[in-house]
Design an enzyme around this catalytic site. Sequence first.
Site, short mmCIF file in Angstrom:
data_model
loop_
_atom_site.label_atom_id
_atom_site.label_comp_id
_atom_site.label_asym_id
_atom_site.label_seq_id
_atom_site.Cartn_x
_atom_site.Cartn_y
_atom_site.Cartn_z
N HIS A 1 0.83 -1.20 0.00
CA HIS A 1 0.00 0.00 0.00
C HIS A 1 0.87 1.26 0.00
CE1 HIS A 1 -2.84 -2.92 2.02
NE2 HIS A 1 -3.61 -2.43 1.07
N GLN B 1 -9.32 -6.92 -10.39
CA GLN B 1 -9.92 -5.70 -9.85
C GLN B 1 -9.49 -4.47 -10.64
OE1 GLN B 1 -10.34 -4.62 -5.44
NE2 GLN B 1 -8.46 -3.53 -5.99
#
Length: 285
Positions: free
Chosen positions: A37, A153
């Site tokens: 992240h 995704q």
Amino acid sequence: METVSTVAELRQHVRAWKKAGARVGVVPTMGALHEGHLSLVQAARAQADRVIATVFVNPIQFDNADDLETYPRTLAEDGRLLAAAGVDLLYVPTVAQMYPPGFATRISVSGVSEGLCGGARPGHFDGVATVVCKLFMQTLAECAFFGEKDFQQVQVVRRMVADLDLPIEIISCPTLREADGLALSSRNRRLNAAQRQVAVALPRALAACADEIATGADVATALERVVQQVRAAGFGPVDYVELRHADSLQPLATCPPGTPARVLAAAWLGDVRLIDGMAVPTVAG
């Protein structure tokens, strides 16, 4: 870094930034942050003037209530990591803020959402598309950053943005891995020590498979070998191991030289579902 939880507060900041001519980037997350992240934040810092990170565990993308309940929530630590990484604004909406009483809209992206995780988790990508679209509209960002570990995704989000003419650029970033090759994932923290040792069998088998396919191996045989290897290593059910076109996500039975392709997989270790994928090296024809 400031933290806000309402659209009104969020847009107050964004309007001021845009008035000053800033390019705004957003990094959507469900929290339980790791270096993967933070690499997205780093990419956003390099390509935007102001960076928003969002933390929201999205209930409508979970097809399993237990999975939603056990999803790790580490907001205090997430905030510290994001502040240190240079995020300007952290947006942490409540479920009521995202889905107020009477909420009745779903975004469904066909084609790229079918099969793979879409087949194993009915309704999952409707939930993803809906929440991501809302986050784009709420943040009014010009660019958004996603990791390629969740490759399907990324393609669902790209298709949604193109189809709905959303004014935002989707930037995908390479999967970050541990030293032994395991893809960084929030779910990894749910693995016990023995499972963590087994987990590395998945990326190793996928990497070998991608190399075999690149050099002309039979696709079906190479994919089946992955299934056998991960099961032998100690994985439980294997949801899928497939070769897909990297852009359309159409299944590929063969991989002619120059075809952009990915080997994608999902398999279970105990009650933890791990996903991963490897690009097939491009070999000139």
